[in-house]
Design an enzyme around this catalytic site. Sequence first.
Site, PDB file in Angstrom:
ATOM      1  N   ARG A 224      33.129  24.495 107.099  1.00  0.00           N
ATOM      2  CA  ARG A 224      32.700  23.935 105.637  1.00  0.00           C
ATOM      3  C   ARG A 224      31.997  22.602 105.965  1.00  0.00           C
ATOM      4  NH1 ARG A 224      32.536  28.254 104.069  1.00  0.00           N
ATOM      5  NH2 ARG A 224      33.784  29.458 102.492  1.00  0.00           N
ATOM      6  N   HIS A 272      23.078  27.686 106.011  1.00  0.00           N
ATOM      7  CA  HIS A 272      24.370  28.334 105.481  1.00  0.00           C
ATOM      8  C   HIS A 272      24.189  29.842 105.901  1.00  0.00           C
ATOM      9  CE1 HIS A 272      28.544  27.952 103.328  1.00  0.00           C
ATOM     10  NE2 HIS A 272      28.408  29.016 104.013  1.00  0.00           N
TER      11      HIS A 272
END
Length: 309
Positions: A224, A272
């Site tokens: 993250r 991502h």
Amino acid sequence: MSFLIVSPGRDPQPWVEALRNQHPGLNIYVYPEDHDKEEVEFALAWNHPRGLFKNYPNLKVVASMGAGVDHITSDKELPENITITRVIDEQLTTDMSDFVLAQVMDHVRRLSYYKSQQTEKTWIRKPYKRPKNTIVGIMGIGVLGTAVGEKLAKNGFKVLGWSKSSKDKEDINTYYGEEGFEEFLPQAEILVCLLPLTTETENILNRELFEQLPEGAYVINVARGEHLVEQDLLRMIGSGHLSGAALDVFREEPLPEEHPFWTEPKIHITPHIASVTKASSVVPQIIENYEHLQEDEPLNNVVERDKGY
């Protein structure tokens, strides 16, 4: 019992189709369309509006669309009686391990460096490291971290793993706890972050941690964006202590055009995409939990809220 999908910014249609293919006749609502909140007992979510679920008096389960659950657990207004579940998917696990292996190989064989040379029409050879002479340290030895470690080990890398609690893995030399962390970091020539995001792990990739890595270490973050203190990374790359980083996750996504990461040549940016959930692949386990809920049976892949994973 009705089923609610909440996924702002994501196209919900593949999920609707996959759910209906798996469970014909399922009554599905897609937020924010009009619906009776009292009917909803099961929700499938990704980045739901904070405080939304407190308005559903009969909601029993919130299922994450992916492996991460911090987007749910970070909602301080989520009622305590609601169960949170996550996805554990073999394809997601394979995708992640393939991606990390690719990033590690890119670094040790200097492939991105040669790509930049090509644009400048420059012919300079650089020495490279072989897997057997390279130590990769993985922070977080859960399902994904274990798979990544095993894939790296099978490709000849020396693999270390660190986790909060003790883990015993055949191909990974494991460390745990604060004392183990201090022993683990100085060995990690390439550091891979696969930790869950919790209050304890937020900002863990900071200057203090980087200083404990060996000179020239390389950082890969596929967990993250909130794990990373961005300015600390830039400073440590600028000082030469870190040789660079590969980042697939960011505090703000998409990464703003003015962000300094874009212009730092030693940072490799991907949007991502290390491991992307495919609705048709994970819907069967979600429907299985939906049916377990109907039959008052134990659910699979339940998140321990006090741990955050």
